[in-house]
Design a protein around this motif. Structure first.
Motif, PDB file in Angstrom:
ATOM      1  N   ASN A 123      -2.252  18.216  -1.713  1.00  0.00           N
ATOM      2  CA  ASN A 123      -3.024  19.340  -1.175  1.00  0.00           C
ATOM      3  C   ASN A 123      -3.613  19.038   0.198  1.00  0.00           C
ATOM      4  O   ASN A 123      -4.754  19.378   0.493  1.00  0.00           O
ATOM      5  N   GLY A 124      -2.854  18.344   1.026  1.00  0.00           N
ATOM      6  CA  GLY A 124      -3.293  18.042   2.375  1.00  0.00           C
ATOM      7  C   GLY A 124      -4.210  16.841   2.503  1.00  0.00           C
ATOM      8  O   GLY A 124      -4.675  16.517   3.586  1.00  0.00           O
ATOM      9  N   ILE A 125      -4.489  16.170   1.399  1.00  0.00           N
ATOM     10  CA  ILE A 125      -5.354  14.995   1.426  1.00  0.00           C
ATOM     11  C   ILE A 125      -4.489  13.761   1.273  1.00  0.00           C
ATOM     12  O   ILE A 125      -3.744  13.628   0.308  1.00  0.00           O
ATOM     13  N   THR A 126      -4.566  12.871   2.247  1.00  0.00           N
ATOM     14  CA  THR A 126      -3.787  11.642   2.209  1.00  0.00           C
ATOM     15  C   THR A 126      -4.365  10.696   1.166  1.00  0.00           C
ATOM     16  O   THR A 126      -5.572  10.495   1.105  1.00  0.00           O
ATOM     17  N   SER A 127      -3.496  10.146   0.350  1.00  0.00           N
ATOM     18  CA  SER A 127      -3.906   9.192  -0.680  1.00  0.00           C
ATOM     19  C   SER A 127      -3.257   7.849  -0.408  1.00  0.00           C
ATOM     20  O   SER A 127      -2.087   7.781  -0.034  1.00  0.00           O
ATOM     21  N   LEU A 128      -4.036   6.798  -0.571  1.00  0.00           N
ATOM     22  CA  LEU A 128      -3.541   5.431  -0.446  1.00  0.00           C
ATOM     23  C   LEU A 128      -3.817   4.726  -1.764  1.00  0.00           C
ATOM     24  O   LEU A 128      -4.884   4.904  -2.348  1.00  0.00           O
ATOM     25  N   TRP A 129      -2.876   3.920  -2.247  1.00  0.00           N
ATOM     26  CA  TRP A 129      -3.134   3.191  -3.489  1.00  0.00           C
ATOM     27  C   TRP A 129      -2.308   1.923  -3.568  1.00  0.00           C
ATOM     28  O   TRP A 129      -1.303   1.762  -2.892  1.00  0.00           O
ATOM     29  N   VAL A 139       0.867  -1.174   0.000  1.00  0.00           N
ATOM     30  CA  VAL A 139       0.000   0.000   0.000  1.00  0.00           C
ATOM     31  C   VAL A 139       0.908   1.228   0.000  1.00  0.00           C
ATOM     32  O   VAL A 139       1.756   1.401   0.874  1.00  0.00           O
ATOM     33  N   HIS A 140       0.746   2.070  -1.004  1.00  0.00           N
ATOM     34  CA  HIS A 140       1.532   3.298  -1.122  1.00  0.00           C
ATOM     35  C   HIS A 140       0.738   4.450  -0.505  1.00  0.00           C
ATOM     36  O   HIS A 140      -0.489   4.476  -0.562  1.00  0.00           O
TER      37      HIS A 140
END
Length: 160
Positions: free
Chosen positions: A11-17, A5-6
């Motif tokens: 812009n301050g929003i955490t992203s997981l992918w 999981v990366h």
């Protein structure tokens, strides 16, 4: 084989992918849902979902939105750049929500009414009963030292 999981921030929003083959699926989740709605505004989060989806049309991906008890979610499935474009468009729509016209809100309210006409046709008898009890509560009228009962239009002569 275990996938990694990366994590990143945009812009301050955490992203997981996850890296995987096939179509990209993306979801933007806001931590506000039905539990956060005051009873007088029940359904407002669903209305906001509809308005935001209208603001990002047309969309080049399969997409949608949903409201749960705990969240408001928008999702898209397609090419990674199209999914990112859709979710970014939702973020822009959120940041400019105050510019939404009364016409757009009225249109989406009519869509919600069409989705479930029974929710909007009558007030529940339990709510009506509580409302009537509130109307009949005495309110102190300090000028005359008498109690006024809301909804009746009459002062009662009993002193309190």
């Amino acid at each position: 084989m275990m996938q990694t999981v990366h994590t990143s921030s945009h812009n301050g929003i955490t992203s997981l992918w996850l890296d995987r083959d096939g179509l990209c699926t993306g979801t933007l989740i806001f931590g506000v849902g039905m539990r956060d709605e005051p009873s007088a505004l029940a359904g407002i989060t669903h209305l906001v979902e509809h308005v935001l989806l209208r603001l990002v049309q047309p969309a080049a991906v399969v997409h949608g939105g949903t409201v749960t008890t705990d969240s408001l979610q928008f999702y898209a499935v397609g090419k990674p750049e199209d999914v990112a474009g859709f979710l970014n468009a939702i973020a822009v729509a959120v940041s400019t929500f105050e510019a939404v016209t009364d016409e757009v809100i009225a249109l989406e309210k009519s869509v919600l009414e069409a989705e479930d006409p029974h929710k909007f046709s009558t007030v529940s008898s339990g709510f009506q009963h509580c409302l009537q009890r509130l109307i009949d509560l005495p309110v102190r009228n300090e000028r005359r030292g008498r109690r006024t009962f809301r909804g009746t239009g009459h002062d009662r002569s009993d002193q309190s």
